[in-house]
Design a protein around this motif. Structure first.
Motif, mmCIF file in Angstrom:
data_model
loop_
_atom_site.group_PDB
_atom_site.id
_atom_site.type_symbol
_atom_site.label_atom_id
_atom_site.label_comp_id
_atom_site.label_asym_id
_atom_site.label_seq_id
_atom_site.Cartn_x
_atom_site.Cartn_y
_atom_site.Cartn_z
ATOM 1 N N ALA A 1 -1.210 4.942 -0.810
ATOM 2 C CA ALA A 1 -2.128 5.975 -1.288
ATOM 3 C C ALA A 1 -1.771 7.348 -0.711
ATOM 4 O O ALA A 1 -1.652 8.342 -1.449
ATOM 5 N N THR B 1 -10.457 6.515 -4.400
ATOM 6 C CA THR B 1 -9.155 5.897 -4.610
ATOM 7 C C THR B 1 -8.127 6.991 -4.858
ATOM 8 O O THR B 1 -8.467 8.095 -5.283
ATOM 9 N N ASN C 1 -12.672 -1.437 2.748
ATOM 10 C CA ASN C 1 -12.831 -1.283 1.293
ATOM 11 C C ASN C 1 -13.708 -2.378 0.685
ATOM 12 O O ASN C 1 -14.062 -2.313 -0.498
ATOM 13 N N GLN D 1 -5.206 0.834 -3.534
ATOM 14 C CA GLN D 1 -6.041 1.831 -4.209
ATOM 15 C C GLN D 1 -6.743 2.760 -3.227
ATOM 16 O O GLN D 1 -6.858 3.960 -3.463
ATOM 17 N N THR D 2 -7.208 2.185 -2.108
ATOM 18 C CA THR D 2 -8.060 2.948 -1.196
ATOM 19 C C THR D 2 -7.345 3.495 0.028
ATOM 20 O O THR D 2 -7.848 4.413 0.676
#
Length: 528
Positions: free
Chosen positions: A377, A106, A90, A82-83
């Motif tokens: 990401a 995110t 995180n 997500q990050t």
């Protein structure tokens, strides 16, 4: 006039086919604990399972063979995805006392701002909310295999049926009803094949009682290795529960389903109990039962993948949709006598990574570069032609998708696992990985050991070469590289005590165990 109309129609068709397709759609297909060994496209020697759906993605795109994780455990790796940041940045170190900060940056939030509609369906495992998604329909916590409760955009709901099928159906339903004026990013995430590996009723007996070849390290005795390796609690010889063995039925199953379940398992369980097995015979029996159940859950995932690919074809979405298929980490299918993950060893460090991008990724290719879920990401942002934040720690894989490897692509990778002592007593450790070597430091609470693995000389990773004089220069070089990587990713070691969870170490008073969320910074320490 007819000739003019035909000419105009031809010009219109040419114009439409040449028109820009717009930003690509992105589908992230994700499973929990999916081993490369269980995907036939990866060619495991045991030929455990045929996976035509997953194999189709590899055939029509790229199979990555060295996709590595940063911390081989479910929740933390989902936070990394997500990050685009390591666990220590995180804030999500473990599944014991860490929680995900939903206010942080995110990639779904950034895609939303960039004009994408976003959705996550299935196992989320980052709490009971999902920030950055226009639609979310998630399992609470780990979820269950039968008749699962779920959370539909904040509202509790209860489904009937097999969870993999439910997630598959919800995925197709969302695609049919999505906002078709925008490109989309969809995360379709299965619970399977997570423990306790409960197959769908249609897959009970799917393998016709096949006897699976045993991995050569099923009875690994860990001779000459650190105590950290031998003193574990994730072995088929010591950790397999009655529910793992299907001597107990799965949670949530109803009476009608249970009747079919028992019709398959009860005769086999009776035969097993009468045999009163022990020692290696017991381990071998557990391995066979484990393979039937684990691989049966993967079959349902593969069927879901096939349904999705067929839907994309039918709706004309295939050509402008990027599909990435992966898992939160790899998994042990009996190697070293283990199930589960956590270790820096190959089976849990390496995760499947298959990519199909029509017109960009060359079909049927393989890639051996070191890539990571840390890169997801930035890759998705790059696919969407959106800026990649400077504080993300991965790299876009788009050049590799195009068959171009940047000259400065990574040659080494940093890994850090934290959670101890529960579950499974895997000691905290960090290390550096190259194409050939792994230098590992087990550092808490009762060990301070180094190991050097040489995948070229010992591909099964059963020996440590750390104290071999012939490797002295290699050890020195890798320690220097480890220190460099720790500085590059801004990791401080040893980390705060809370990062290991909220259970006491052996001999540690419960009162001294921190109950926080595993966040904070330790003091900088060089590799020794």
């Amino acid at each position: 006039m007819r000739r003019i109309l035909l000419t105009c129609a031809g010009l219109l068709a040419t114009s439409l086919s040449a028109a820009p397709k717009g930003p690509p759609n992105i589908i992230f297909l994700f499973s929990d604990d999916l081993a490369t060994q269980s995907i036939s496209a990866y060619g495991d020697e045991r030929k455990l399972l045929d996976t035509p759906g997953l194999d189709r993605i590899a055939k029509e795109g790229i199979r990555f063979d060295r996709c590595l994780v940063t911390n081989s455990i479910c929740g933390p790796m989902r936070a990394v995805i997500q990050t685009g940041k390591y666990s220590h940045l995180n804030g999500y170190y473990n599944n014991s006392n860490s929680s995900f900060d939903h206010t942080q940056q995110t990639f779904p939030k950034l895609l939303q701002k960039g004009g994408y509609t976003t959705a996550v369906i299935g196992k989320w495992h980052l709490g009971e909310e999902a920030a950055g998604f226009d639609y979310w329909h998630i399992l609470p916590g780990q979820g269950i295999y039968y008749n699962p409760p779920m959370i539909d955009n904040g509202k509790p709901v209860k489904h009937q049926g097999y969870t993999t099928d439910i997630i598959s159906d919800l995925t197709l339903e969302w695609l049919k009803n999505r906002d078709k004026t925008k490109p989309f990013m969809l995360m379709s995430q299965h619970k399977a094949p997570h423990r306790e590996w409960a197959p769908a009723l249609r897959h009970l007996g799917w393998d016709n009682d096949r006897v699976y070849p045993e991995p050569p390290t099923l009875f690994d005795n860990y001779e000459g290795r650190s105590k950290a390796v031998s003193d574990h609690d994730m072995g088929l010889d010591r950790t397999f529960t009655e529910r793992d063995a299907k001597l107990l039925p799965p949670a949530g199953i109803n009476e009608e389903q249970l009747a079919q379940w028992n019709a398959y398992y009860e005769p086999r369980n009776k035969k097993f109990l009468e045999a009163n097995l022990s020692g290696k015979e017991l381990v071998s029996w557990r391995y066979q039962r484990y393979m039937h159940d684990y691989l049966g859950t993967v079959k349902a995932v593969d069927e879901a993948v096939t349904k999705l690919l067929d839907y994309l074809d039918k709706e004309g979405l295939t050509e402008n949709t990027v599909i990435v298929c992966s898992s939160d980490q790899g998994f042990y299918l009996g190697e070293h006598g283990w199930f589960d993950k956590r270790w820096i060893f190959e089976e849990s460090l390496r995760t499947p990574f298959l990519v199909r991008w029509p017109g960009v990724a060359k079909p049927g290719t393989t890639n051996n570069s070191i890539v990571s879920l840390l890169d997801v990401a930035q890759t998705f942002l790059d696919i969407a032609s959106l800026p990649q934040p400077a504080d993300m720690q991965g790299r876009s894989l788009v050049p590799l998708f195009k068959g171009e490897t940047p000259a400065d692509w990574r040659k080494s990778f940093y890994y850090h696992y934290y959670e101890f002592p529960v579950p499974h007593r895997v000691r905290p450790h960090y290390g550096v990985i190259t194409d050939r070597y792994k230098l590992v430091h087990y550092y808490a609470p009762d060990v301070n050991d180094w190991e050097l693995l040489d995948r070229q000389k010992d591909p099964l990773e059963t020996k440590s070469f750390y104290n071999d004089p012939a490797y002295a220069d290699t050890v020195k070089e890798l320690k220097t590289e480890l220190t460099r990587l720790q500085a590059e990713v801004k990791e401080t070691v040893p980390p705060p005590r809370a990062t290991h969870g909220n259970k006491a170490f052996d001999g540690e008073p419960e009162s001294s165990v921190p109950k926080g969320k595993g966040k904070g910074k330790g003091k900088k320490k060089k590799a020794e």
